[in-house]
Each structure stands twice: as C-alpha cells, then as structure tokens.
Write a protein that holds these residues in place. Structure first.
Motif, short mmCIF file in Angstrom:
data_model
loop_
_atom_site.label_atom_id
_atom_site.label_comp_id
_atom_site.label_asym_id
_atom_site.label_seq_id
_atom_site.Cartn_x
_atom_site.Cartn_y
_atom_site.Cartn_z
N ALA A 259 0.83 -1.21 0.00
CA ALA A 259 0.00 0.00 0.00
C ALA A 259 0.86 1.26 0.00
O ALA A 259 0.53 2.26 -0.65
CB ALA A 259 -0.93 -0.01 1.21
N LEU A 260 2.00 1.22 0.72
CA LEU A 260 2.92 2.36 0.72
C LEU A 260 3.45 2.61 -0.69
O LEU A 260 3.53 3.76 -1.15
CB LEU A 260 4.08 2.10 1.68
N VAL A 261 3.81 1.53 -1.39
CA VAL A 261 4.34 1.68 -2.75
C VAL A 261 3.31 2.31 -3.67
O VAL A 261 3.58 3.28 -4.40
CB VAL A 261 4.78 0.31 -3.30
N LEU A 262 2.10 1.77 -3.65
CA LEU A 262 1.06 2.30 -4.53
C LEU A 262 0.67 3.72 -4.14
O LEU A 262 0.37 4.55 -5.00
CB LEU A 262 -0.16 1.37 -4.49
N GLY A 263 0.70 4.01 -2.84
CA GLY A 263 0.43 5.37 -2.40
C GLY A 263 1.48 6.35 -2.89
O GLY A 263 1.17 7.50 -3.25
N THR A 264 2.73 5.90 -2.92
CA THR A 264 3.80 6.73 -3.45
C THR A 264 3.58 7.05 -4.93
O THR A 264 3.82 8.17 -5.39
CB THR A 264 5.16 6.04 -3.25
N VAL A 265 3.11 6.04 -5.68
CA VAL A 265 2.79 6.27 -7.09
C VAL A 265 1.69 7.32 -7.21
O VAL A 265 1.78 8.25 -8.03
CB VAL A 265 2.36 4.96 -7.77
N MET A 266 0.65 7.20 -6.40
CA MET A 266 -0.47 8.14 -6.48
C MET A 266 -0.01 9.57 -6.18
O MET A 266 -0.51 10.53 -6.78
CB MET A 266 -1.57 7.72 -5.51
N ARG A 267 0.92 9.72 -5.26
CA ARG A 267 1.40 11.06 -4.91
C ARG A 267 2.34 11.64 -5.97
O ARG A 267 2.47 12.85 -6.10
CB ARG A 267 2.14 11.03 -3.57
N THR A 268 3.00 10.75 -6.71
CA THR A 268 4.07 11.18 -7.62
C THR A 268 3.64 11.27 -9.07
O THR A 268 4.02 12.20 -9.80
CB THR A 268 5.27 10.21 -7.52
N ALA A 269 2.85 10.30 -9.51
CA ALA A 269 2.56 10.16 -10.94
C ALA A 269 1.60 11.24 -11.43
O ALA A 269 0.75 11.73 -10.69
CB ALA A 269 1.97 8.78 -11.21
N ARG A 270 1.74 11.57 -12.68
CA ARG A 270 0.82 12.52 -13.30
C ARG A 270 -0.51 11.82 -13.57
O ARG A 270 -0.59 10.60 -13.68
CB ARG A 270 1.41 13.05 -14.60
N ALA A 271 -1.57 12.60 -13.71
CA ALA A 271 -2.88 12.06 -14.04
C ALA A 271 -2.83 11.33 -15.38
O ALA A 271 -2.22 11.80 -16.34
CB ALA A 271 -3.91 13.18 -14.10
N GLY A 272 -3.43 10.15 -15.41
CA GLY A 272 -3.47 9.36 -16.63
C GLY A 272 -2.31 8.40 -16.80
O GLY A 272 -2.32 7.58 -17.74
N ALA A 273 -1.30 8.48 -15.95
CA ALA A 273 -0.16 7.56 -16.06
C ALA A 273 -0.63 6.12 -15.87
O ALA A 273 -1.49 5.82 -15.04
CB ALA A 273 0.90 7.91 -15.03
N ARG A 274 -0.05 5.20 -16.65
CA ARG A 274 -0.41 3.78 -16.54
C ARG A 274 0.37 3.15 -15.39
O ARG A 274 1.54 3.47 -15.15
CB ARG A 274 -0.06 3.06 -17.84
N VAL A 275 -0.27 2.23 -14.70
CA VAL A 275 0.37 1.44 -13.66
C VAL A 275 0.11 -0.03 -14.01
O VAL A 275 -1.03 -0.49 -13.97
CB VAL A 275 -0.17 1.78 -12.26
N LEU A 276 1.17 -0.74 -14.38
CA LEU A 276 1.07 -2.10 -14.89
C LEU A 276 1.68 -3.06 -13.89
O LEU A 276 2.89 -3.02 -13.63
CB LEU A 276 1.77 -2.20 -16.24
N VAL A 277 0.85 -3.91 -13.32
CA VAL A 277 1.27 -4.82 -12.25
C VAL A 277 1.26 -6.24 -12.79
O VAL A 277 0.23 -6.73 -13.28
CB VAL A 277 0.32 -4.72 -11.04
N VAL A 278 2.40 -6.92 -12.71
CA VAL A 278 2.51 -8.32 -13.15
C VAL A 278 2.80 -9.17 -11.92
O VAL A 278 3.79 -8.95 -11.22
CB VAL A 278 3.62 -8.50 -14.20
N GLU A 279 1.91 -10.13 -11.64
CA GLU A 279 2.04 -10.98 -10.46
C GLU A 279 1.52 -12.38 -10.75
O GLU A 279 0.78 -12.60 -11.71
CB GLU A 279 1.25 -10.38 -9.28
N ASN A 280 1.88 -13.31 -9.88
CA ASN A 280 1.29 -14.64 -9.86
C ASN A 280 0.04 -14.57 -8.99
O ASN A 280 0.08 -14.02 -7.89
CB ASN A 280 2.25 -15.67 -9.27
#
Length: 342
Positions: A259-280
């Motif tokens: 949650a900290l990582v994704l929160g950091t993205v939300m605070r930093t990234a510009r509007a419309g930026a893609r967030v691509l998560v690859v997981e098992n």
C-alpha cells in the motif's frame, strides 16, 4: 483374498505428498552435482555419469531413479539415462536455464522454515525474524553472502525467462517513458526497450541491485542512450514524469508495504499515467501449485503473500488507481492494467 478399504486408493498419494521434499532435494542434488551438464546428447549409464561428476555409482543411480519418476531425466530400454525437456532446464549457462532458481528455492535454510509453517499459520507472521534476529533480506545479504549470490542469479534467470513474454503483453502503445520499479538488473526493461524502439526507460531499484544492471542498459550498452538508472526505496519514492510504471513481482510484500508503494505512485505520478502490475495469482490459471507454494514461502520469510485476483485488484483500487483490465500473461503470470485517475 484381500479387501480394499475405502481409503486405499488415497493412501499412496498422501504418502507421496508427505515425501515431496524428496523431489525438491533430488532437484537440488542434480544441480549441485552438475548432472544435466554431464549428460550430453548421448545416453549414459549411471556409472558413466558417476565418473563424470565424482559420485558413488550406486547412490547416483538411486538419485536418477527418483528423478525419472518426476520426468526429470528418462531411462531407455538399455538402462541408460537421457535428457527430457525438464532436465534440459537444469543445464548451466543456457538461455532457458533455471538451475539457480532451483537452488534458491531449495537453499538449506528453507528446510527449517517449512518445518515451522504451523507457527506462521497460527500467527499470520513470518518465522524468519524470530529464528535469525533480522529481517529476511537483511540477514541473507549480511550473514549468507553465498545464498545472496544465488538469489541474484536466480532473479536474473526469472527475469530472463519471462521478460520477452511480459514485454509483448504490456500495453505501452503511445507511451514515451516507462519506469521499471523494483526492476532488478533490468532484463524486463531491456526487453521493453527492444520491443518498443521509441520508448525511453528508467530502471529503479536498490543501489546494490542496479550495480549489476544488464550491460545493454549501462554506459556503452546498446540501450544506454534510452535508459536512466536511478536508486531508491519504492515505499518512499518513485521516479516522476513518466507515462507508465511497471511493477513485476514487487507487490508480494506485506500488504502494508504494498500500500505504501502504490500510495507513493499516487502522490508522484501525473494524471493518466499507466500502472502495470505483473504478479502470480493463487486462484487463477494452471500455475496455482507454483503460486500457492510461493505464497506460503513468502509468509514464512517476509510475512508477505501472493494474491488472489480479487485481493490484488482490491489493493490497487484502494490506493486510488482505476483498474482497466486483468488478463493472463502466460500460464503463471497475470497483468493488472491500471491508471492514475485524470
């Protein structure tokens, strides 16, 4: 005449499962002995292989017999051993080799952890810290440098093995810049840049990790002109000003850190930026045996998890991101395509 009990058909299967550590140990022994390299394209007897690897002939024959039961090597009509598609993956230095991943998954310290799984299940916490007095990765890198080296090589193999498939699957049309966050040595980023000639990329990870970055990304490399290598802790910062962020096998930490990582993205990234998560995912696709076992291993070591589809989507959405699509990348990886709201 014997009468079969109702449980008879299940007894052997249960006992085989209880001894499944024997399969893991046999794979580790095969790698440590160099069996897959010693066996070339010509069939060989156990005695010939024992001479090649410096082993006791009878004991090696017993090991090979066990491995053939799991379709790792095969035995021909003349009692000689030959490669299978599985055993070829244990050869060293080949593009599809998984020998270091096998070693990492079977390092000696893993056995004690598995024996304490009930403790982790009772508490919901890792047992590693209590056993060794340090968090997992800190201890591995300070107390077990040989195991840390195995980890680095294993992650290289994992990235190499899946990089092309993931690069083909990621929707980056129209993106000019991409940041591979927690990208290790950059094999995925290199594949992305090769697959998208107009793309520029940032490799972001710990300093000790990116120090061994793929030569293609470093000064003088073929992709250096389109690459920046940055260091930091993604729980606290991520690169800004990029069109897409890639997180491959990064969010399997505990949910608080994810949650900290994704929160950091939300605070930093510009509007419309893609967030691509690859997981098992532990509840989707033919890779469930692998992903559920990795889920328990992560519980034991770092208190982390592999997620369900709903759990991972929920984690991404709770951070404030908009999920566009969830789809498979291959038989054991899934992609969550999300974006920072406009």
């Amino acid at each position: 005449m014997t009468t079969e009990t109702p449980t008879e058909p299940y007894v052997l299967g249960l006992l085989e499962r209880a001894l499944s550590a024997g399969c893991a140990a046999s794979l580790r022994a095969a790698v440590r002995l160099g069996l897959a390299d010693a066996l070339g394209d010509t069939p060989a007897t156990a005695g010939e292989l024992a001479t090649a690897v410096g082993a006791d002939p009878d004991a090696l024959h017993r090991l090979l017999r066990s491995l053939t039961c799991h379709e790792v090597f095969a035995e021909d009509a003349g009692g000689r051993f030959v490669h299978t598609e599985v055993s070829r993956l244990l050869r060293t230095g080949t593009p599809d080799s998984l020998d270091q991943l096998v070693l990492w998954m079977t390092e000696p310290w893993t056995w004690e952890l598995w024996g304490r799984l009930d403790e982790s299940v009772r508490t919901g916490r890792d047992v590693f810290t209590d056993l060794h007095g340090q968090e997992f990765f800190e201890h591995v890198h300070t107390a077990w440098p040989e195991s840390a080296a195995v980890f680095d090589r294993a992650m290289t193999q994992a990235s190499t093995q899946s990089a092309r498939a993931v690069a083909r699957a990621l929707p980056l049309d129209g993106a000019r810049t991409v940041a591979d966050v927690g990208g290790g040595q950059g094999f995925l980023l290199a594949s992305l840049l090769e697959h998208h000639p107009g793309l520029h990329g940032i490799l972001f990870d710990r300093p000790d990790v990116v120090a061994g970055a793929d030569p293609r990304l470093r000064d003088g490399g073929a992709l250096a002109g389109r690459t920046r290598i940055l260091t930091g802790d993604c729980r606290k910062e991520v690169p800004d000003g990029v069109d897409a962020y890639v997180f491959k096998n990064v969010l399997g930490m505990n949910d608080e850190d994810a949650a900290l990582v994704l929160g950091t993205v939300m605070r930093t990234a510009r509007a419309g930026a893609r967030v691509l998560v690859v997981e098992n995912l532990v509840d989707d696709g033919p890779g469930q045996r692998f992903s559920t076992a990795m889920d328990l291993r992560m519980l034991l070591t770092v208190g982390g998890r592999k997620h369900t589809r709903q759990g991972l989507v929920g984690l991404v959405e709770r951070a404030g991101l908009t999920v566009r699509e969830v789809r498979p990348v291959d038989s054991y990886q899934h992609l969550i395509d999300a974006a920072v709201p406009a």
